[in-house]
Design an enzyme around this catalytic site. Structure first.
Site, PDB file in Angstrom:
ATOM      1  N   LYS A 122      42.862  58.192 -29.583  1.00  0.00           N
ATOM      2  CA  LYS A 122      41.913  59.216 -29.683  1.00  0.00           C
ATOM      3  C   LYS A 122      40.981  58.586 -30.948  1.00  0.00           C
ATOM      4  CE  LYS A 122      45.021  63.301 -29.989  1.00  0.00           C
ATOM      5  NZ  LYS A 122      45.068  64.373 -29.918  1.00  0.00           N
ATOM      6  N   LYS A 206      46.115  61.100 -17.127  1.00  0.00           N
ATOM      7  CA  LYS A 206      47.132  62.415 -17.777  1.00  0.00           C
ATOM      8  C   LYS A 206      46.131  63.522 -17.254  1.00  0.00           C
ATOM      9  CE  LYS A 206      47.302  62.583 -21.813  1.00  0.00           C
ATOM     10  NZ  LYS A 206      48.062  62.760 -23.645  1.00  0.00           N
ATOM     11  N   LYS A 209      42.520  68.288 -21.739  1.00  0.00           N
ATOM     12  CA  LYS A 209      41.108  68.978 -22.028  1.00  0.00           C
ATOM     13  C   LYS A 209      40.401  68.332 -21.952  1.00  0.00           C
ATOM     14  CE  LYS A 209      45.201  71.352 -25.235  1.00  0.00           C
ATOM     15  NZ  LYS A 209      45.371  71.190 -26.564  1.00  0.00           N
TER      16      LYS A 209
HETATM   17  P1  TYM Z   1      48.995  69.199 -27.663  1.00  0.00           P
HETATM   18  O1  TYM Z   1      48.196  70.015 -27.295  1.00  0.00           O
HETATM   19  O2  TYM Z   1      48.224  67.780 -26.410  1.00  0.00           O
HETATM   20  O3  TYM Z   1      49.804  69.900 -25.488  1.00  0.00           O
HETATM   21  C1  TYM Z   1      50.516  70.845 -25.976  1.00  0.00           C
HETATM   22  C2  TYM Z   1      51.740  70.748 -24.856  1.00  0.00           C
HETATM   23  O4  TYM Z   1      51.000  69.920 -23.654  1.00  0.00           O
HETATM   24  C3  TYM Z   1      51.998  68.857 -23.112  1.00  0.00           C
HETATM   25  N1  TYM Z   1      50.833  68.267 -21.848  1.00  0.00           N
HETATM   26  C4  TYM Z   1      51.499  67.294 -20.983  1.00  0.00           C
HETATM   27  N2  TYM Z   1      52.325  67.949 -20.425  1.00  0.00           N
HETATM   28  C5  TYM Z   1      52.684  67.169 -19.063  1.00  0.00           C
HETATM   29  N3  TYM Z   1      51.833  66.390 -18.826  1.00  0.00           N
HETATM   30  C6  TYM Z   1      50.321  66.371 -19.350  1.00  0.00           C
HETATM   31  N4  TYM Z   1      49.371  65.866 -18.466  1.00  0.00           N
HETATM   32  C7  TYM Z   1      50.342  66.921 -20.632  1.00  0.00           C
HETATM   33  N5  TYM Z   1      49.240  67.012 -21.886  1.00  0.00           N
HETATM   34  C8  TYM Z   1      50.067  68.027 -22.373  1.00  0.00           C
HETATM   35  C9  TYM Z   1      52.063  67.879 -24.332  1.00  0.00           C
HETATM   36  O5  TYM Z   1      53.109  66.944 -24.405  1.00  0.00           O
HETATM   37  C10 TYM Z   1      52.624  68.895 -25.316  1.00  0.00           C
HETATM   38  O6  TYM Z   1      54.136  68.493 -25.873  1.00  0.00           O
HETATM   39  N6  TYM Z   1      51.365  66.509 -30.668  1.00  0.00           N
HETATM   40  C11 TYM Z   1      51.276  67.934 -30.403  1.00  0.00           C
HETATM   41  C12 TYM Z   1      51.242  69.357 -30.785  1.00  0.00           C
HETATM   42  C13 TYM Z   1      52.526  69.298 -32.219  1.00  0.00           C
HETATM   43  C14 TYM Z   1      54.113  70.074 -31.523  1.00  0.00           C
HETATM   44  C15 TYM Z   1      54.575  69.822 -33.023  1.00  0.00           C
HETATM   45  C16 TYM Z   1      54.469  69.489 -30.672  1.00  0.00           C
HETATM   46  C17 TYM Z   1      51.953  68.957 -33.400  1.00  0.00           C
HETATM   47  N7  TYM Z   1      52.825  69.289 -34.234  1.00  0.00           N
HETATM   48  C18 TYM Z   1      55.937  69.700 -33.315  1.00  0.00           C
HETATM   49  C19 TYM Z   1      55.703  69.606 -30.805  1.00  0.00           C
HETATM   50  C20 TYM Z   1      56.494  69.399 -31.978  1.00  0.00           C
HETATM   51  C21 TYM Z   1      50.115  67.967 -29.037  1.00  0.00           C
HETATM   52  O7  TYM Z   1      48.958  67.169 -29.630  1.00  0.00           O
HETATM   53  O8  TYM Z   1      49.877  68.609 -28.487  1.00  0.00           O
END
Ligand code: TYM
Length: 344
Positions: A122, A206, A209
């Site tokens: 990032k 991957k 967004k």
């Molecule tokens: P974020 O917002 O990037 O993504 C949300 C969830 O979607 C999953 N994900 C995917 N799964 C499969 N294939 C993909 N291409 C894909 N892209 C995204 C992510 O693995 C995630 O589960 N850091 C986290 C948010 C967060 C969090 C937490 C999660 C903050 N605190 C505590 C769990 C526990 C994040 O950026 O997710």
């Protein structure tokens, strides 16, 4: 050692996860995370939040952020989370997350954070211009999880490293403050073909967004025609589908579409391959398009319906925040005591 704290974690099982309100949700978020939230809420007490504090580690337009938070909440509801069953809330409504994150900033080691690949991805080439928040992002994530003493964390594959860090922080806290069973060592739930959904344009990247090509992903708010068109345009190859998953090695785009189909139907990838073995993508893609439209179409429609009543979403989030604080506040009070901070 504090008398009441057992040697290994003996508290209740809890599920926790969150999604950042930093752009449109896509099929990867749905299959990697959201679909599991709805299922788990009936098995284990479940806490699902909107990670607005994480979102501001990159610039977010202040006038738009609340709307983005409501949209993620609408996605949670539209994919089956029931606010009477699960606790749904905005991260910034529960200040205990940030308080615990500060204590964890003093537990985590620089060397641990230096290894985080998501920061490197990032921050890009100019890491000196990234916010300090982006660097300590995984520490706040550990606090999100541990302030509820969560034991299971449903996430996509890309979050595994952050979960390892969470376990390291929990272990070091328990050790340093002589409270061996205080925090659990939470497990990531990443099983299944939805854990790593790839771009529809490039099987090596991957689904994300931040990909500049909208054709690389299916958004939760895409209409039926857009979904079908994106599946038709998805990159594939000219070979027929084999009988065994192992024979898809080196065909990343084909493997991805099979995985998407399997995850959408809750089947294994091998099971789908057995059904379509010998057929080409000319036959497979229309079936996948129909399936994607039948699953995703109603979610988008329900999100639009819910977004038309922001006051109701705010009511649900406010109620969830109260319930969340009732669990988070006692953890922080105990942490204050263990660390020797001013407890009033
Ligand atoms: P974020 O917002 O990037 O993504 C949300 C969830 O979607 C999953 N994900 C995917 N799964 C499969 N294939 C993909 N291409 C894909 N892209 C995204 C992510 O693995 C995630 O589960 N850091 C986290 C948010 C967060 C969090 C937490 C999660 C903050 N605190 C505590 C769990 C526990 C994040 O950026 O997710």
């Amino acid at each position: 050692m504090t008398d009441e704290i057992p040697a290994t974690y003996a508290g209740p099982q809890r599920v926790l996860s969150g999604v950042q309100p930093s752009g449109d949700l896509h099929l990867g978020n749905y299959l990697g995370a959201l679909v599991k939230f709805a299922r788990l809420q009936h098995e284990v007490p479940t806490f699902i939040f909107v990670a607005d504090l994480h979102a501001i580690t990159a610039w977010q337009e202040p006038a738009k952020l609340k709307g983005q938070v409501r949209e993620i909440a609408a996605a949670y509801l539209a994919t089956g989370l029931d606010p009477k069953v699960a606790t749904i809330f905005p991260q910034s409504a529960v200040p205990e997350h940030t308080e615990l994150a500060w204590v964890f900033n003093c537990v985590a080691r620089l060397g641990w954070l230096d290894r985080m690949t998501q920061f490197k991805d990032k921050a890009g080439k100019h890491k000196e211009r990234a916010s300090v928040g982006l660097y300590t992002y995984p520490v706040l994530q550990a606090a999100d999880i541990l302030v509820y003493k969560a034991t299971q964390v449903p996430v996509g594959d890309d979050q595994k490293q952050h979960l390892e860090l969470t376990r390291d922080i929990a272990g070091k806290f328990n050790h340093d403050f002589a409270a061996p069973g205080f925090f659990p060592l939470p497990e990531p739930l990443t099983q299944g073909p939805g854990a790593r959904i790839m771009s529809l344009r490039d099987g090596a990247a991957k689904m994300s967004k931040s990909d500049p090509s909208d054709n690389s992903r299916i958004n939760l708010t895409d209409d039926a025609e857009t979904i079908a068109q994106k599946v038709r345009k998805a990159r594939t190859d000219a070979d027929p589908l084999p009988e065994l998953i192992a024979d898809l090695a080196g065909r990343a785009e084909a493997l991805n579409l099979i995985g998407i189909y399997a995850a959408l139907e809750g089947r294994t990838a091998q099971d789908v391959l057995t059904e379509y073995a010998g057929q080409g993508f000319g036959a497979f893609k229309p079936r996948l398009a129909d399936l994607a439209v039948s699953v995703m179409g109603p979610i988008g429609a329900e999100m639009r319906r819910l977004m038309a009543d922001p006051a109701e979403i705010d009511r649900i989030l406010g109620d969830g925040a109260e319930r969340a604080r009732a669990v988070a506040a006692p953890t922080v009070a105990e942490v204050r005591k263990l660390v020797g901070l001013w407890a009033g």
